[in-house]
Scaffold this active site. Structure first.
Site, PDB file in Angstrom:
ATOM      1  N   SER A 222      32.002  44.325  41.291  1.00 47.09           N
ATOM      2  CA  SER A 222      30.801  44.184  40.477  1.00 47.09           C
ATOM      3  C   SER A 222      29.867  43.162  41.092  1.00 47.09           C
ATOM      4  O   SER A 222      30.306  42.178  41.703  1.00 47.09           O
ATOM      5  CB  SER A 222      31.168  43.739  39.056  1.00 47.09           C
ATOM      6  OG  SER A 222      30.012  43.350  38.324  1.00 47.09           O
ATOM      7  N   TYR A 250      35.252  37.179  33.540  1.00 48.85           N
ATOM      8  CA  TYR A 250      34.991  38.423  34.262  1.00 48.85           C
ATOM      9  C   TYR A 250      34.487  38.152  35.672  1.00 48.85           C
ATOM     10  O   TYR A 250      35.017  38.701  36.658  1.00 48.85           O
ATOM     11  CB  TYR A 250      33.968  39.263  33.497  1.00 48.85           C
ATOM     12  CG  TYR A 250      33.638  40.574  34.166  1.00 48.85           C
ATOM     13  CD1 TYR A 250      34.516  41.653  34.104  1.00 48.85           C
ATOM     14  CD2 TYR A 250      32.439  40.736  34.869  1.00 48.85           C
ATOM     15  CE1 TYR A 250      34.216  42.859  34.724  1.00 48.85           C
ATOM     16  CE2 TYR A 250      32.134  41.936  35.490  1.00 48.85           C
ATOM     17  CZ  TYR A 250      33.026  42.990  35.412  1.00 48.85           C
ATOM     18  OH  TYR A 250      32.728  44.183  36.030  1.00 48.85           O
TER      19      TYR A 250
END
Length: 400
Positions: A222, A250
């Site tokens: 990501s 995250y």
């Protein structure tokens, strides 16, 4: 497939200079810095700001940048090619598994919800009855919140003595706004699901990947890794140095994944022909939106033009997993001693990972700590490459 040569596109990006997020001179500068940075306590404000600028830029311009790609991505015939896809029952993972199966690949859906996966295979078969032959897809149980489950899965696959050509570590979590939670193994859930469990799976499946070489490990990453920071002494985020947020959990886990992937890329000898790639899907509207704050969910629906759907988001991973030029690109990076593994952007172009991901000293610390956390000895990769057995602390059986 996306046209052109990856190596030429990397050279063109280098000529363009810094700031576009592609592989270029910024990465070369980061490499020099990375070799002398040493241990850091946090991400610098300048790095953090550049990371957020990249995230906003990706959100605003990803659809324009990827406008040349077909949707769905055109895949080559994949008959005889075996794939393991984690998290294949929803979102990007579902699209990856479906398209690989329709292209003729042998797809193993490694999932928690096995019944749903079986139903999906049947639906794909029914929707594409004109194929005239059954899809070569199967389901195996895997729960990334249990490292015992990871070992059990790897043991079951390795016991087949069959080649594995591509491992796609797609499954991930982003529990937005939720308090810090830990798995039964005692690890922060983002770190375990997004990094530790996929790392363990990749290392344990090396014997099968060797049988399938040339083979690939593709990790779905990501752009959020650019605002992450990993302290190898506090990967579980329990020291209290920084207040935990789900965003921190995250982004840190995604940076840890790139760092570990890069070290694995460097550890595997070129003659083994196992390539490690991180692929960024872009900003994608998937089930994670259900956990977003109401205001953000509203924005998702107000500005759908900017956000990829799951099929669009699957393209970079499918490219990384199947395009014939990817191994040559990985080989070039290895020959140049590039500090980061191959990274493919949402537009199927080379992508330069964050400056922090180029820091070899911290990457080495993350590598060592990760192996310790997942219960493998420091020389596990070397032993697997040499055909030796390795004892994992997790699982009931010996990882062969």
């Amino acid at each position: 497939m996306a046209g052109g040569d990856l190596r030429q596109r990397r050279a063109a990006a280098a000529a363009d200079g810094e700031g576009d997020g592609k592989m270029g001179s910024g990465g070369e500068e980061a490499e020099v810095k990375g070799k002398g940075q040493g241990r850091k306590e946090a991400l610098g404000w300048l790095e953090w700001g550049r990371g957020w600028m990249g995230i906003v830029g990706e959100f605003l311009f990803q659809r324009i940048a990827a406008s040349n790609l077909s949707n769905p991505l055109e895949l080559p015939p994949l008959d005889g090619v075996s794939f393991v896809v984690t998290g294949a029952t929803s979102g990007i993972g579902l699209e990856i598994a479906r398209q690989l199966a329709l292209a003729g690949g042998h797809v193993v859906m490694a999932v928690r919800r096995t019944k749903l996966a079986q139903e999906l295979i049947q639906k794909w078969q029914n929707d594409n009855s004109e194929i005239g032959k059954p899809l070569n897809a199967e389901v195996m149980e895997l729960d990334l919140l249990s490292l015992d489950s990871v070992v059990k899965f790897a043991d079951a696959w390795n016991a087949r003595m069959a080649p594995l050509h591509v491992l796609i570590n797609n499954a991930g979590i982003f529990s937005i706004g939720e308090p810090q939670r830990f798995s039964k193994d005692g690890y922060e859930e983002h770190m375990q699901v997004n990094h530790l469990a996929p790392a363990l799976l990749a290392v344990l499946l090396l014997p099968s990947l060797l049988r399938g070489s040339p083979s690939r490990i593709v990790n779905v990453n990501s752009v959020m890794h650019t605002v992450g920071f990993v302290d190898a002494e506090d990967m579980n985020l329990t020291s209290g140095k920084r207040k935990f947020t789900s965003l921190m959990g995250y982004s840190n886990s995604k940076l840890a994944q790139i760092k570990f992937s890069s070290m694995l890329h460097r550890r595997i000898p070129a003659e083994a022909e196992i390539n490690v790639i991180c692929a960024s899907p872009g900003i994608v509207h998937t089930n994670v939106a259900r956990d977003l704050p109401k205001l953000v969910v509203a924005a998702y629906h107000l500005i759908p033009y900017f956000i990829f759907d799951a099929q669009e988001g699957s393209r970079s991973t499918l490219f990384a997993a199947s395009d014939p030029q990817v191994p040559d690109y990985c080989e070039m990076l290895k020959s140049e001693d590039w500090p980061v593994c191959a990274c493919i952007s949402y537009d199927c172009n080379p992508m330069n990972a964050s400056e922090e991901s180029h820091n070899l000293e911290t990457s080495q610390l993350v590598w060592e700590k990760t192996l310790e956390m997942i219960g493998l000895p420091p020389d596990a990769v070397d032993k697997f490459i040499e055909g030796e057995s390795v004892q994992c602390r997790y699982g009931q059986q010996k990882a062969e």
